[in-house]
Write a protein that holds these residues in place. Sequence first.
Motif, PDB file in Angstrom:
ATOM      1  N   PRO A 123       0.850  -1.043   0.082  1.00  0.00           N
ATOM      2  CA  PRO A 123      -0.006   0.172   0.232  1.00  0.00           C
ATOM      3  C   PRO A 123       0.912   1.128  -0.018  1.00  0.00           C
ATOM      4  CG  PRO A 123      -0.978  -1.579   1.898  1.00  0.00           C
ATOM      5  CD  PRO A 123       0.351  -2.294   1.088  1.00  0.00           C
ATOM      6  N   ASP A 124       0.312   2.424  -0.692  1.00  0.00           N
ATOM      7  CA  ASP A 124       0.783   3.487  -0.864  1.00  0.00           C
ATOM      8  C   ASP A 124       1.476   4.251   0.564  1.00  0.00           C
ATOM      9  OD1 ASP A 124       1.107   3.430  -3.463  1.00  0.00           O
ATOM     10  OD2 ASP A 124      -0.718   4.706  -3.957  1.00  0.00           O
ATOM     11  N   GLN A 125       0.510   4.062   1.570  1.00  0.00           N
ATOM     12  CA  GLN A 125       0.740   4.450   2.962  1.00  0.00           C
ATOM     13  C   GLN A 125       1.870   3.954   3.577  1.00  0.00           C
ATOM     14  OE1 GLN A 125      -2.964   3.950   5.648  1.00  0.00           O
ATOM     15  NE2 GLN A 125      -1.678   4.476   7.385  1.00  0.00           N
ATOM     16  N   PHE A 126       2.094   2.585   3.134  1.00  0.00           N
ATOM     17  CA  PHE A 126       3.357   2.156   3.804  1.00  0.00           C
ATOM     18  C   PHE A 126       4.594   2.645   3.231  1.00  0.00           C
ATOM     19  CE2 PHE A 126       6.627  -1.247   3.352  1.00  0.00           C
ATOM     20  CZ  PHE A 126       6.595  -1.714   4.516  1.00  0.00           C
ATOM     21  N   ASN A 127       4.710   3.315   1.944  1.00  0.00           N
ATOM     22  CA  ASN A 127       5.881   3.951   1.644  1.00  0.00           C
ATOM     23  C   ASN A 127       6.489   4.985   2.458  1.00  0.00           C
ATOM     24  OD1 ASN A 127       5.402   2.239  -0.590  1.00  0.00           O
ATOM     25  ND2 ASN A 127       4.690   3.733  -1.813  1.00  0.00           N
ATOM     26  N   GLU A 128       5.620   5.763   3.073  1.00  0.00           N
ATOM     27  CA  GLU A 128       6.101   7.013   4.014  1.00  0.00           C
ATOM     28  C   GLU A 128       6.851   6.229   5.142  1.00  0.00           C
ATOM     29  OE1 GLU A 128       3.251   9.684   4.910  1.00  0.00           O
ATOM     30  OE2 GLU A 128       2.894  10.193   2.730  1.00  0.00           O
ATOM     31  N   GLU A 129       6.040   5.309   5.850  1.00  0.00           N
ATOM     32  CA  GLU A 129       6.634   4.683   7.193  1.00  0.00           C
ATOM     33  C   GLU A 129       7.794   3.746   6.540  1.00  0.00           C
ATOM     34  OE1 GLU A 129       3.564   2.144   8.322  1.00  0.00           O
ATOM     35  OE2 GLU A 129       2.037   3.880   8.799  1.00  0.00           O
ATOM     36  N   TYR A 130       7.959   3.279   5.382  1.00  0.00           N
ATOM     37  CA  TYR A 130       9.215   2.497   5.156  1.00  0.00           C
ATOM     38  C   TYR A 130      10.221   3.526   4.773  1.00  0.00           C
ATOM     39  CZ  TYR A 130      11.995  -0.973   2.816  1.00  0.00           C
ATOM     40  OH  TYR A 130      12.856  -1.816   2.356  1.00  0.00           O
ATOM     41  N   MET A 131       9.950   4.693   4.152  1.00  0.00           N
ATOM     42  CA  MET A 131      10.910   5.555   3.716  1.00  0.00           C
ATOM     43  C   MET A 131      11.624   6.309   5.160  1.00  0.00           C
ATOM     44  SD  MET A 131      11.686   6.360   0.445  1.00  0.00           S
ATOM     45  CE  MET A 131      12.169   8.249   0.704  1.00  0.00           C
ATOM     46  N   SER A 132      10.874   6.392   6.146  1.00  0.00           N
ATOM     47  CA  SER A 132      11.339   7.020   7.326  1.00  0.00           C
ATOM     48  C   SER A 132      12.350   5.870   8.075  1.00  0.00           C
ATOM     49  CB  SER A 132      10.086   7.238   8.331  1.00  0.00           C
ATOM     50  OG  SER A 132       9.421   6.300   9.070  1.00  0.00           O
ATOM     51  N   LEU A 133      11.800   4.671   7.939  1.00  0.00           N
ATOM     52  CA  LEU A 133      12.852   3.751   8.407  1.00  0.00           C
ATOM     53  C   LEU A 133      14.130   3.619   7.579  1.00  0.00           C
ATOM     54  CD1 LEU A 133      12.598   1.205  10.553  1.00  0.00           C
ATOM     55  CD2 LEU A 133      11.678  -0.110   8.785  1.00  0.00           C
ATOM     56  N   THR A 134      14.021   3.228   6.341  1.00  0.00           N
ATOM     57  CA  THR A 134      15.154   2.857   5.442  1.00  0.00           C
ATOM     58  C   THR A 134      16.190   4.077   5.333  1.00  0.00           C
ATOM     59  OG1 THR A 134      13.713   3.284   3.449  1.00  0.00           O
ATOM     60  CG2 THR A 134      13.836   1.028   4.467  1.00  0.00           C
ATOM     61  N   GLU A 135      15.704   5.291   5.266  1.00  0.00           N
ATOM     62  CA  GLU A 135      16.494   6.452   4.934  1.00  0.00           C
ATOM     63  C   GLU A 135      17.656   6.347   6.116  1.00  0.00           C
ATOM     64  OE1 GLU A 135      14.076   9.630   4.420  1.00  0.00           O
ATOM     65  OE2 GLU A 135      14.424   9.657   2.139  1.00  0.00           O
ATOM     66  N   THR A 136      17.424   6.029   7.193  1.00  0.00           N
ATOM     67  CA  THR A 136      18.321   6.024   8.338  1.00  0.00           C
ATOM     68  C   THR A 136      19.120   4.777   8.344  1.00  0.00           C
ATOM     69  OG1 THR A 136      16.833   7.441   9.568  1.00  0.00           O
ATOM     70  CG2 THR A 136      18.474   6.524  10.577  1.00  0.00           C
ATOM     71  N   GLN A 137      18.382   3.665   8.276  1.00  0.00           N
ATOM     72  CA  GLN A 137      19.131   2.361   8.377  1.00  0.00           C
ATOM     73  C   GLN A 137      20.024   2.218   7.076  1.00  0.00           C
ATOM     74  OE1 GLN A 137      16.064  -0.529   8.501  1.00  0.00           O
ATOM     75  NE2 GLN A 137      16.414  -0.942  10.516  1.00  0.00           N
ATOM     76  N   LEU A 138      19.552   2.731   5.667  1.00  0.00           N
ATOM     77  CA  LEU A 138      20.737   2.474   4.698  1.00  0.00           C
ATOM     78  C   LEU A 138      21.308   3.742   4.428  1.00  0.00           C
ATOM     79  CD1 LEU A 138      17.809   0.760   2.500  1.00  0.00           C
ATOM     80  CD2 LEU A 138      19.406  -0.261   4.171  1.00  0.00           C
ATOM     81  N   SER A 139      21.549   4.494   5.400  1.00  0.00           N
ATOM     82  CA  SER A 139      22.706   5.772   5.237  1.00  0.00           C
ATOM     83  C   SER A 139      23.699   5.281   5.847  1.00  0.00           C
ATOM     84  CB  SER A 139      22.207   6.911   5.655  1.00  0.00           C
ATOM     85  OG  SER A 139      20.839   7.319   5.003  1.00  0.00           O
ATOM     86  N   PRO A 140      24.897   4.895   5.177  1.00  0.00           N
ATOM     87  CA  PRO A 140      26.129   4.187   5.825  1.00  0.00           C
ATOM     88  C   PRO A 140      26.694   5.103   7.059  1.00  0.00           C
ATOM     89  CG  PRO A 140      26.166   4.116   3.437  1.00  0.00           C
ATOM     90  CD  PRO A 140      25.170   5.059   3.972  1.00  0.00           C
ATOM     91  N   GLU A 141      26.512   6.515   6.968  1.00  0.00           N
ATOM     92  CA  GLU A 141      27.307   7.283   7.955  1.00  0.00           C
ATOM     93  C   GLU A 141      26.698   7.159   9.284  1.00  0.00           C
ATOM     94  OE1 GLU A 141      24.582  10.074   6.047  1.00  0.00           O
ATOM     95  OE2 GLU A 141      25.559   8.263   5.605  1.00  0.00           O
ATOM     96  N   GLU A 142      25.241   6.971   9.168  1.00  0.00           N
ATOM     97  CA  GLU A 142      24.522   6.505  10.460  1.00  0.00           C
ATOM     98  C   GLU A 142      24.584   5.609  11.152  1.00  0.00           C
ATOM     99  OE1 GLU A 142      22.130   8.875  11.587  1.00  0.00           O
ATOM    100  OE2 GLU A 142      21.771  10.102   9.755  1.00  0.00           O
TER     101      GLU A 142
END
Length: 281
Positions: A123-142
């Motif tokens: 669902p499209d609603q899941f995209n925003e929640e997923y983005m908030s999760l993955t943008e941090t997890q997948l940013s190597p410097e974090e």
Amino acid sequence: MKKWLLLIILVSFSFLGACSTELTEDAASIEEILNNSIAAMGDLTSYSMTLESEQTMGSNEDDSITLATKSEMDLLLEPLSFYQNITMNLEMMGIDMSYESYFTEDLGFYMEEPFSGQWSKLPDQFNEEYMSLTETQLSPEEQLLPFKDYISELAMTEDNDHYTIQLVGSGADMQTLMEHISGLAGEGMDDMFFDVMSDLDIHSIEYEFIIEKETYFQKEANIYLELTMDVMGEKITLEQRSSVIMYNFNSLNDFTIPEDIINNAVELDDEDFMTDFNFDF
């Protein structure tokens, strides 16, 4: 099918040695190397990653379950998009499965059901929640930032090409570090992790990451975790070993989801996505 989608999404999130010739105990040197690596990883535009993990969980040796997972991922960081291939082996139940997934900010999240091969669009609603999760997890410097607060607890070895920085702790000393790292899960996830933390007894955490001298890129991380948690009044022991290899730095230039997947995927609405969420196989 929907319960499998949720299970493999959770597994996707769970989720991070060189030949030593010299021991360095100078905290200032370690901090400088760590800062240089954080800066270098923060400038990345893309990378690939292989994660291998083995997790054993149970109340005793007789009823323990071992889950082995391997994930291979290609990522573009701006805009965020990735391809992921995951293989899983649940030894006790004789389950082997593999599946692929794709994500782009404009098209959303597409995931393959591991047994039927059917593709689903979340669902499209899941995209925003997923983005908030993955943008941090997948940013190597974090992944390196929390260790700046533990400079005095770090030890470093080096060879001709790499620095190896290690953090080894045990028991209650690691509670604060666990809480700090849990914040990497992203906005809206902290409360859930802290609720779980209250029922955890951390026995051991060992964290090692290897930095290339020439580029200051983080090339490898090895993590060992052992803890006991209270699940519905029963003490469950968890032991996990993970190894992360990072490569293909700044070498990925384009990313597309295959047209046949987009055209044939089953679109799930919010009710479809949440119905039948359980782990009864």
